[in-house]
Design an enzyme around this catalytic site. Sequence first.
Site, PDB file in Angstrom:
ATOM      1  N   THR A 188       0.100   1.358   6.614  1.00  0.00           N
ATOM      2  CA  THR A 188       0.051   0.200   5.728  1.00  0.00           C
ATOM      3  C   THR A 188       0.244  -1.039   6.581  1.00  0.00           C
ATOM      4  O   THR A 188       0.853  -0.967   7.649  1.00  0.00           O
ATOM      5  CB  THR A 188       1.145   0.266   4.645  1.00  0.00           C
ATOM      6  OG1 THR A 188       1.134  -0.949   3.888  1.00  0.00           O
ATOM      7  CG2 THR A 188       2.533   0.459   5.238  1.00  0.00           C
ATOM      8  N   GLY A 189      -0.291  -2.152   6.139  1.00  0.00           N
ATOM      9  CA  GLY A 189      -0.123  -3.378   6.919  1.00  0.00           C
ATOM     10  C   GLY A 189      -1.368  -4.237   6.854  1.00  0.00           C
ATOM     11  O   GLY A 189      -2.204  -4.076   5.970  1.00  0.00           O
ATOM     12  N   GLY A 205      -4.769  -5.056   7.372  1.00  0.00           N
ATOM     13  CA  GLY A 205      -5.828  -4.071   7.553  1.00  0.00           C
ATOM     14  C   GLY A 205      -6.816  -4.348   8.663  1.00  0.00           C
ATOM     15  O   GLY A 205      -7.238  -3.424   9.370  1.00  0.00           O
ATOM     16  N   THR A 261       0.850  -1.197   0.000  1.00  0.00           N
ATOM     17  CA  THR A 261       0.000   0.000   0.000  1.00  0.00           C
ATOM     18  C   THR A 261       0.884   1.245   0.000  1.00  0.00           C
ATOM     19  O   THR A 261       1.981   1.225   0.543  1.00  0.00           O
ATOM     20  CB  THR A 261      -0.880  -0.040   1.263  1.00  0.00           C
ATOM     21  OG1 THR A 261      -1.832  -1.077   1.107  1.00  0.00           O
ATOM     22  CG2 THR A 261      -1.604   1.275   1.522  1.00  0.00           C
ATOM     23  N   ARG A 314     -14.359  -6.864  -0.151  1.00  0.00           N
ATOM     24  CA  ARG A 314     -13.650  -6.619   1.116  1.00  0.00           C
ATOM     25  C   ARG A 314     -13.006  -5.222   1.076  1.00  0.00           C
ATOM     26  O   ARG A 314     -12.370  -4.839   0.113  1.00  0.00           O
ATOM     27  CB  ARG A 314     -12.572  -7.683   1.302  1.00  0.00           C
ATOM     28  CG  ARG A 314     -11.694  -7.504   2.557  1.00  0.00           C
ATOM     29  CD  ARG A 314     -10.369  -6.848   2.234  1.00  0.00           C
ATOM     30  NE  ARG A 314      -9.480  -6.778   3.391  1.00  0.00           N
ATOM     31  CZ  ARG A 314      -8.373  -6.045   3.429  1.00  0.00           C
ATOM     32  NH1 ARG A 314      -8.008  -5.345   2.382  1.00  0.00           N
ATOM     33  NH2 ARG A 314      -7.621  -6.026   4.501  1.00  0.00           N
ATOM     34  N   VAL A 315     -13.188  -4.467   2.134  1.00  0.00           N
ATOM     35  CA  VAL A 315     -12.524  -3.163   2.264  1.00  0.00           C
ATOM     36  C   VAL A 315     -11.570  -3.239   3.451  1.00  0.00           C
ATOM     37  O   VAL A 315     -11.946  -3.745   4.514  1.00  0.00           O
ATOM     38  CB  VAL A 315     -13.553  -2.036   2.486  1.00  0.00           C
ATOM     39  CG1 VAL A 315     -12.858  -0.698   2.707  1.00  0.00           C
ATOM     40  CG2 VAL A 315     -14.503  -1.938   1.294  1.00  0.00           C
ATOM     41  N   GLY A 316     -10.346  -2.760   3.254  1.00  0.00           N
ATOM     42  CA  GLY A 316      -9.357  -2.765   4.333  1.00  0.00           C
ATOM     43  C   GLY A 316      -9.324  -1.431   5.051  1.00  0.00           C
ATOM     44  O   GLY A 316     -10.219  -0.588   4.907  1.00  0.00           O
ATOM     45  N   ASP A 317      -8.268  -1.232   5.813  1.00  0.00           N
ATOM     46  CA  ASP A 317      -8.145  -0.009   6.616  1.00  0.00           C
ATOM     47  C   ASP A 317      -7.851   1.237   5.791  1.00  0.00           C
ATOM     48  O   ASP A 317      -8.195   2.358   6.188  1.00  0.00           O
ATOM     49  CB  ASP A 317      -6.995  -0.179   7.622  1.00  0.00           C
ATOM     50  CG  ASP A 317      -5.667  -0.377   6.888  1.00  0.00           C
ATOM     51  OD1 ASP A 317      -5.558  -1.355   6.123  1.00  0.00           O
ATOM     52  OD2 ASP A 317      -4.758   0.464   7.061  1.00  0.00           O
TER      53      ASP A 317
HETATM   54  N1  ASP Z   1      -3.636  -2.194   4.676  1.00  0.00           N
HETATM   55  C1  ASP Z   1      -3.981  -2.704   3.395  1.00  0.00           C
HETATM   56  C2  ASP Z   1      -5.288  -3.429   3.478  1.00  0.00           C
HETATM   57  O1  ASP Z   1      -5.485  -4.183   4.390  1.00  0.00           O
HETATM   58  C3  ASP Z   1      -2.978  -3.589   2.798  1.00  0.00           C
HETATM   59  C4  ASP Z   1      -1.587  -3.045   2.791  1.00  0.00           C
HETATM   60  O2  ASP Z   1      -1.242  -2.166   3.552  1.00  0.00           O
HETATM   61  O3  ASP Z   1      -0.811  -3.497   1.962  1.00  0.00           O
HETATM   62  O4  ASP Z   1      -6.098  -3.266   2.610  1.00  0.00           O
END
Ligand code: ASP
Length: 313
Positions: free
Chosen positions: A231-232, A234, A180, A208-211
């Site tokens: 990032t990480g 989510g 991300t 699906r929606v992440g953070d």
């Molecule tokens: N945080 C992002 C998500 O979960 C993924 C990422 O940071 O690579 O959608």
Amino acid sequence: MTRSPVLLVHGGAWDIPADQLEAHTRGVTRAVEAGYALLRQGASALDAVEAAVTILEDDETFDAGRGSFLTRDGRVQLDALLMDGATLSVGAVACVERLKNPIQAARLVLERSPHVYFVGAGAEAFASEHGMTLIANGELVLDRERLRLAEAQARARTGSPDLTFAGAPPTASSAHSHDTVGAVALDAAGNLAAATSTGGTLNKAPGRVGDSSLIGCGGYADNRSAAVSLTGWGEPIMKLVLGKWAVDRVQQRGPEQSAQDAIAYLYARLQGHAGILLLGPDGRFGIAHNTPRMAWALCRREGLRAGTRQEDI
Ligand code: ASP
């Protein structure tokens, strides 16, 4: 009061393999240079983070825009968030499949809509009504990602745990990739802004929606506290509303310590892994990650710095 501008960008936090380090460092460096050039000309923090993230979305190295990870059914679904710390104006889109630069759609939402968050077909229609070109989803899909998806699905068929969604230790393998992108900026007028953009996690379920695009989770900006981009993994970040948690501590603890605290809290509470950028209204910043590496770059009056390890900070 005139401030000395600062721009910080990231291109994901994970165990970036040696053969991809140069592409990551080059990508974040190009993005920070372009965004900082705008800040030096007097552009707003909002313009700078949008420009930097647009460059990162266009760079196939990262999990944002073209080249993103694929959903379970082989499509690219993108999420992005843009927030103005001066006014708390915010724009976000999620699950868009036909936009090359979702961060620009987030800007349109921020400026041209009374709403703050659009998803799916409605987000695409809004962007198109405001002049953005809709493209075929296939234009965002790379063969490299088809292969990566096939490998992840083959692993799943053998009964191995899904590496992205398992409670992974911070020293996880490169299969836990989190590419991300994001940026935080302080402009000469003293305003903060934040932007985050992602293709989400590998093999995610459609919808699906992440953070990343959720306000206060993957990003937030308020001149009275700080700007943040994460990032990480989510799901744990969302459960802790970690972006807001971190900015709310900056006044008391400072950005450097708050960044460390946020990552420690994420791991202690939910065994999550992530990387965070925090920038305060006085130009002080914090970078922290509990993954082996995080690609980041910083530009301010003192010059440009980039790194991929905690020791580089
Ligand atoms: N945080 C992002 C998500 O979960 C993924 C990422 O940071 O690579 O959608």
